[in-house]
Scaffold this motif. Structure first.
Motif, PDB file in Angstrom:
ATOM      1  N   UNK A  18       0.824  -1.216   0.000  1.00 47.47           N
ATOM      2  CA  UNK A  18       0.000   0.000   0.000  1.00 47.47           C
ATOM      3  C   UNK A  18       0.858   1.266   0.000  1.00 47.47           C
ATOM      4  N   UNK A  19       2.175   1.109   0.043  1.00 44.93           N
ATOM      5  CA  UNK A  19       3.072   2.274   0.039  1.00 44.93           C
ATOM      6  C   UNK A  19       2.850   3.078  -1.238  1.00 44.93           C
ATOM      7  N   UNK A  20       2.598   4.376  -1.112  1.00 43.51           N
ATOM      8  CA  UNK A  20       2.341   5.168  -2.317  1.00 43.51           C
ATOM      9  C   UNK A  20       3.588   5.357  -3.175  1.00 43.51           C
ATOM     10  N   UNK A  21       3.348   5.575  -4.447  1.00 41.96           N
ATOM     11  CA  UNK A  21       4.396   5.980  -5.379  1.00 41.96           C
ATOM     12  C   UNK A  21       4.471   7.503  -5.270  1.00 41.96           C
ATOM     13  N   UNK A  69      -4.224  -4.484 -10.833  1.00 35.00           N
ATOM     14  CA  UNK A  69      -4.603  -3.186 -11.387  1.00 35.00           C
ATOM     15  C   UNK A  69      -5.281  -2.333 -10.315  1.00 35.00           C
ATOM     16  N   UNK A  70      -6.092  -2.948  -9.497  1.00 33.97           N
ATOM     17  CA  UNK A  70      -6.746  -2.224  -8.418  1.00 33.97           C
ATOM     18  C   UNK A  70      -5.889  -2.103  -7.177  1.00 33.97           C
ATOM     19  N   UNK A  71      -4.956  -3.024  -6.991  1.00 30.51           N
ATOM     20  CA  UNK A  71      -4.133  -3.066  -5.786  1.00 30.51           C
ATOM     21  C   UNK A  71      -2.972  -2.073  -5.818  1.00 30.51           C
ATOM     22  N   UNK A  72      -2.319  -1.947  -6.955  1.00 29.18           N
ATOM     23  CA  UNK A  72      -1.179  -1.041  -7.072  1.00 29.18           C
ATOM     24  C   UNK A  72      -1.666   0.406  -6.908  1.00 29.18           C
ATOM     25  N   UNK A  73      -0.843   1.269  -6.338  1.00 31.71           N
ATOM     26  CA  UNK A  73      -1.284   2.649  -6.132  1.00 31.71           C
ATOM     27  C   UNK A  73      -1.413   3.465  -7.421  1.00 31.71           C
ATOM     28  N   UNK A  74      -0.807   2.977  -8.501  1.00 32.69           N
ATOM     29  CA  UNK A  74      -0.892   3.652  -9.796  1.00 32.69           C
ATOM     30  C   UNK A  74      -1.076   2.586 -10.868  1.00 32.69           C
ATOM     31  N   UNK A  75      -1.900   2.903 -11.851  1.00 31.63           N
ATOM     32  CA  UNK A  75      -1.971   2.085 -13.058  1.00 31.63           C
ATOM     33  C   UNK A  75      -1.639   2.995 -14.224  1.00 31.63           C
ATOM     34  N   UNK A  76      -0.705   2.551 -15.055  1.00 30.77           N
ATOM     35  CA  UNK A  76      -0.316   3.310 -16.240  1.00 30.77           C
ATOM     36  C   UNK A  76      -0.988   2.723 -17.470  1.00 30.77           C
TER      37      UNK A  76
END
Length: 167
Positions: A18-21, A69-76
């Motif tokens: 959950x650590x933000x980018x 896709x929902x778990x990562x803090x960013x989706x590119x």
């Protein structure tokens, strides 16, 4: 870290913390894509970074419900304005966007971030979720974040199976 070290360190990460980018990390990854080469230097690509959780959930549905896709803090999402063919008959958008995303994946690896180039997604649903123009081509999707796992290196074919040096 050298380019070869980033190539060797890169893994397909499917579980994220959950650590933000940070904004600096995100901009550095996006900048690597911006600096990539493109056919005739068109640079007709766009890099959409999605932090919004609700929009990432919509993208997850467009990506065959892949949880990362929902778990990562960013989706590119890497997309192009149109889809012209190069003189060789290849799609300029697919080639250009793929080169750009490759550069971004290597920069992410260098920063200790995880990615996973997704091949399973509905391009029209991705376009709809992001409100992209009708002529746009969604080429690639990847989650981006701090890995919650450290996947082992996957086996690679021997050089003799893929190299063909002539002359």
């Amino acid at each position: 870290m050298t380019v070869m070290e980033a190539i060797q360190a890169r893994r397909s990460v499917r579980s994220y913390s959950s650590q933000p980018v940070t904004q600096q990390e995100l901009e550095s990854v996006l900048e690597a894509g911006r600096l990539a080469p493109s056919a005739r230097n068109r640079q007709a690509w766009h890099f959409t970074a999605v932090r919004d959780a609700a929009l990432r959930e919509r993208l997850m549905a467009a990506c065959k419900d892949q949880k990362q896709v929902g778990e990562a803090p960013v989706t590119l999402v890497v997309w192009a304005e149109d889809d012209p063919l190069m003189a060789c008959g290849q799609s300029a958008s697919t080639v250009d966007c793929s080169i750009a995303l490759s550069f971004m994946l290597l920069r992410a690896a260098e920063l200790g971030l995880g990615t996973c180039w997704l091949g399973a997604f509905d391009a029209e649903q991705v376009k709809e979720a992001l409100g992209l123009p009708a002529q746009a081509v969604a080429v690639a999707v990847t989650p981006l974040g701090h890995p919650a796992e450290q996947p082992a290196a996957r086996p690679r074919k021997a050089p003799a199976e893929v190299w063909d040096v002539r002359g």
